[in-house]
Design a protein around this motif. Sequence first.
Motif, PDB file in Angstrom:
ATOM      1  N   MET A   1       0.837  -1.210   0.000  1.00 33.72           N
ATOM      2  CA  MET A   1       0.000   0.000   0.000  1.00 33.72           C
ATOM      3  C   MET A   1       0.867   1.255   0.000  1.00 33.72           C
ATOM      4  SD  MET A   1      -3.076   1.232  -0.008  1.00 33.72           S
ATOM      5  CE  MET A   1      -4.598   1.294   0.898  1.00 33.72           C
ATOM      6  N   ASN A   2       2.027   1.189   0.732  1.00 34.16           N
ATOM      7  CA  ASN A   2       2.863   2.385   0.779  1.00 34.16           C
ATOM      8  C   ASN A   2       3.440   2.751  -0.579  1.00 34.16           C
ATOM      9  OD1 ASN A   2       2.317   2.960   3.369  1.00 34.16           O
ATOM     10  ND2 ASN A   2       4.217   2.095   4.198  1.00 34.16           N
ATOM     11  N   GLU A   3       3.850   1.707  -1.328  1.00 32.19           N
ATOM     12  CA  GLU A   3       4.381   1.976  -2.671  1.00 32.19           C
ATOM     13  C   GLU A   3       3.274   2.556  -3.552  1.00 32.19           C
ATOM     14  OE1 GLU A   3       6.119   2.731  -6.032  1.00 32.19           O
ATOM     15  OE2 GLU A   3       7.101   2.575  -4.077  1.00 32.19           O
ATOM     16  N   GLU A   4       2.047   2.056  -3.348  1.00 27.28           N
ATOM     17  CA  GLU A   4       0.926   2.584  -4.144  1.00 27.28           C
ATOM     18  C   GLU A   4       0.650   4.046  -3.778  1.00 27.28           C
ATOM     19  OE1 GLU A   4      -1.525  -0.677  -2.949  1.00 27.28           O
ATOM     20  OE2 GLU A   4      -1.561  -1.501  -4.985  1.00 27.28           O
ATOM     21  N   ALA A   6       2.842   6.106  -2.606  1.00 28.09           N
ATOM     22  CA  ALA A   6       3.968   6.884  -3.125  1.00 28.09           C
ATOM     23  C   ALA A   6       3.796   7.144  -4.621  1.00 28.09           C
ATOM     24  CB  ALA A   6       5.275   6.137  -2.851  1.00 28.09           C
ATOM     25  N   ALA A   7       3.276   6.149  -5.348  1.00 24.42           N
ATOM     26  CA  ALA A   7       3.088   6.308  -6.797  1.00 24.42           C
ATOM     27  C   ALA A   7       2.038   7.386  -7.096  1.00 24.42           C
ATOM     28  CB  ALA A   7       2.683   4.969  -7.412  1.00 24.42           C
ATOM     29  N   VAL A   8       0.966   7.415  -6.292  1.00 18.56           N
ATOM     30  CA  VAL A   8      -0.070   8.443  -6.491  1.00 18.56           C
ATOM     31  C   VAL A   8       0.533   9.828  -6.235  1.00 18.56           C
ATOM     32  CG1 VAL A   8      -2.257   9.374  -5.616  1.00 18.56           C
ATOM     33  CG2 VAL A   8      -1.995   6.901  -5.967  1.00 18.56           C
ATOM     34  N   ILE A   9       1.350   9.938  -5.182  1.00 17.46           N
ATOM     35  CA  ILE A   9       1.954  11.240  -4.856  1.00 17.46           C
ATOM     36  C   ILE A   9       2.931  11.672  -5.961  1.00 17.46           C
ATOM     37  CG2 ILE A   9       3.417  12.484  -3.189  1.00 17.46           C
ATOM     38  CD1 ILE A   9       0.480  11.867  -2.294  1.00 17.46           C
ATOM     39  N   ARG A  10       3.719  10.724  -6.463  1.00 16.61           N
ATOM     40  CA  ARG A  10       4.650  11.068  -7.568  1.00 16.61           C
ATOM     41  C   ARG A  10       3.870  11.594  -8.770  1.00 16.61           C
ATOM     42  NH1 ARG A  10       7.417   6.370  -6.117  1.00 16.61           N
ATOM     43  NH2 ARG A  10       6.428   5.162  -7.767  1.00 16.61           N
ATOM     44  N   ALA A  11       2.764  10.922  -9.108  1.00 14.12           N
ATOM     45  CA  ALA A  11       1.964  11.346 -10.268  1.00 14.12           C
ATOM     46  C   ALA A  11       1.369  12.740 -10.018  1.00 14.12           C
ATOM     47  CB  ALA A  11       0.854  10.332 -10.529  1.00 14.12           C
ATOM     48  N   ALA A 162      -8.332   7.026 -18.185  1.00 13.86           N
ATOM     49  CA  ALA A 162      -8.049   5.792 -17.449  1.00 13.86           C
ATOM     50  C   ALA A 162      -6.828   5.110 -18.055  1.00 13.86           C
ATOM     51  CB  ALA A 162      -9.257   4.855 -17.552  1.00 13.86           C
ATOM     52  N   GLY A 163      -6.186   4.249 -17.253  1.00 10.28           N
ATOM     53  CA  GLY A 163      -5.058   3.478 -17.772  1.00 10.28           C
ATOM     54  C   GLY A 163      -4.878   2.192 -16.996  1.00 10.28           C
ATOM     55  N   ALA A 164      -4.216   1.224 -17.614  1.00  7.34           N
ATOM     56  CA  ALA A 164      -3.943  -0.051 -16.956  1.00  7.34           C
ATOM     57  C   ALA A 164      -2.976   0.150 -15.796  1.00  7.34           C
ATOM     58  CB  ALA A 164      -3.379  -1.045 -17.964  1.00  7.34           C
ATOM     59  N   SER A 165      -2.259   1.250 -15.783  1.00  6.98           N
ATOM     60  CA  SER A 165      -1.360   1.607 -14.686  1.00  6.98           C
ATOM     61  C   SER A 165      -1.400   3.121 -14.566  1.00  6.98           C
ATOM     62  CB  SER A 165       0.064   1.149 -15.001  1.00  6.98           C
ATOM     63  OG  SER A 165       0.531   1.877 -16.131  1.00  6.98           O
ATOM     64  N   LEU A 166      -0.843   3.606 -13.476  1.00 10.17           N
ATOM     65  CA  LEU A 166      -0.788   5.053 -13.296  1.00 10.17           C
ATOM     66  C   LEU A 166       0.044   5.688 -14.410  1.00 10.17           C
ATOM     67  CD1 LEU A 166      -1.967   7.036 -11.352  1.00 10.17           C
ATOM     68  CD2 LEU A 166      -0.230   6.371  -9.684  1.00 10.17           C
ATOM     69  N   SER A 167       1.152   5.052 -14.776  1.00 13.74           N
ATOM     70  CA  SER A 167       1.976   5.661 -15.822  1.00 13.74           C
ATOM     71  C   SER A 167       1.260   5.641 -17.174  1.00 13.74           C
ATOM     72  CB  SER A 167       3.371   5.030 -15.887  1.00 13.74           C
ATOM     73  OG  SER A 167       3.255   3.695 -16.237  1.00 13.74           O
ATOM     74  N   ALA A 168       0.476   4.606 -17.440  1.00 13.93           N
ATOM     75  CA  ALA A 168      -0.276   4.580 -18.708  1.00 13.93           C
ATOM     76  C   ALA A 168      -1.333   5.680 -18.724  1.00 13.93           C
ATOM     77  CB  ALA A 168      -0.926   3.212 -18.911  1.00 13.93           C
ATOM     78  N   ALA A 169      -2.016   5.890 -17.591  1.00 13.26           N
ATOM     79  CA  ALA A 169      -3.029   6.957 -17.530  1.00 13.26           C
ATOM     80  C   ALA A 169      -2.367   8.329 -17.673  1.00 13.26           C
ATOM     81  CB  ALA A 169      -3.807   6.867 -16.210  1.00 13.26           C
ATOM     82  N   MET A 170      -1.204   8.508 -17.043  1.00 12.52           N
ATOM     83  CA  MET A 170      -0.479   9.776 -17.156  1.00 12.52           C
ATOM     84  C   MET A 170      -0.050  10.018 -18.608  1.00 12.52           C
ATOM     85  SD  MET A 170      -0.008  11.383 -14.185  1.00 12.52           S
ATOM     86  CE  MET A 170       1.597  12.158 -14.104  1.00 12.52           C
ATOM     87  N   ASP A 171       0.509   8.981 -19.249  1.00 10.86           N
ATOM     88  CA  ASP A 171       0.951   9.125 -20.644  1.00 10.86           C
ATOM     89  C   ASP A 171      -0.216   9.532 -21.540  1.00 10.86           C
ATOM     90  OD1 ASP A 171       3.523   8.455 -20.035  1.00 10.86           O
ATOM     91  OD2 ASP A 171       3.450   6.442 -20.897  1.00 10.86           O
ATOM     92  N   ALA A 172      -1.360   8.885 -21.340  1.00 10.89           N
ATOM     93  CA  ALA A 172      -2.517   9.177 -22.192  1.00 10.89           C
ATOM     94  C   ALA A 172      -3.039  10.593 -21.927  1.00 10.89           C
ATOM     95  CB  ALA A 172      -3.610   8.134 -21.960  1.00 10.89           C
ATOM     96  N   LEU A 173      -3.056  10.991 -20.658  1.00 13.99           N
ATOM     97  CA  LEU A 173      -3.497  12.358 -20.314  1.00 13.99           C
ATOM     98  C   LEU A 173      -2.585  13.386 -20.988  1.00 13.99           C
ATOM     99  CD1 LEU A 173      -3.031  14.944 -18.184  1.00 13.99           C
ATOM    100  CD2 LEU A 173      -5.371  14.158 -18.522  1.00 13.99           C
ATOM    101  N   GLU A 174      -1.280  13.134 -20.921  1.00 14.11           N
ATOM    102  CA  GLU A 174      -0.340  14.092 -21.510  1.00 14.11           C
ATOM    103  C   GLU A 174      -0.446  14.118 -23.027  1.00 14.11           C
ATOM    104  OE1 GLU A 174       3.607  13.747 -19.625  1.00 14.11           O
ATOM    105  OE2 GLU A 174       2.475  12.877 -17.979  1.00 14.11           O
TER     106      GLU A 174
END
Length: 206
Positions: A1-4, A6-11, A162-174
């Motif tokens: 959960m902590n890594e998750e 952290a990933a939300v905060i990084r995004a 939406a994305g299969a991962s946070l990075s996929a959702a970020m890439d698509a948003l950008e």
Amino acid sequence: MNEERAAVIRAARSLFDRGLTHGSTGNVSLRTDDGILVTPTGSSLGTVTEDDLSLIDDRGAHLAGPRPSKEAFLHAAVLRARPSARAVVHTHSTHAAAVSCLRDLDHADALPPLTAYFAMRVGRLPLLPYHAPGDDALEGLAEETARTHTALLLRNHGPVVAGASLSAAMDALEELEETAKLFLLLRGLPTRPLTPAEAEALRPAD
Ligand SMILES: [Zn+2]
């Protein structure tokens, strides 16, 4: 959960630091085993911390942590509609928000496929009608439309991706934001978007 967390905060930080959100706008969510982590209400994505994150269930009900964003119901609706998605990013980013205010958009597909990466990461971009902030009448419409689209554009507001991962959702948003910028730069100029066949060959799976 902590890594998750952290990933939300990084995004969230990344969106804020690059000017894709301003003030206390924009929200990020991630599906976890315990529920959906989502950024809280009234908080800047530039200063939000791991302990500030809210936990909601897939109906948008508050489970733990601070009060979720008023737009958390949109995240829950999109994640319900897309079992393969794990993350949702929503911004009021300038160029996509500008496009959402234009008259005479194609409501089934608000942006042309100007580039291959837009066709690949976003595909068709439906425009959902205007609703006041936090109006949950948008919920059913967003859920229904998200079943067959990875990204939605809210009228006079901004994108939800939406994305299969946070990075996929970020890439698509950008990609969506950059394509909106191209679209505005090219207005009035003779333009050659991808052909329907070229775009269809790259479109993400529903
Ligand atoms: Zn919003």
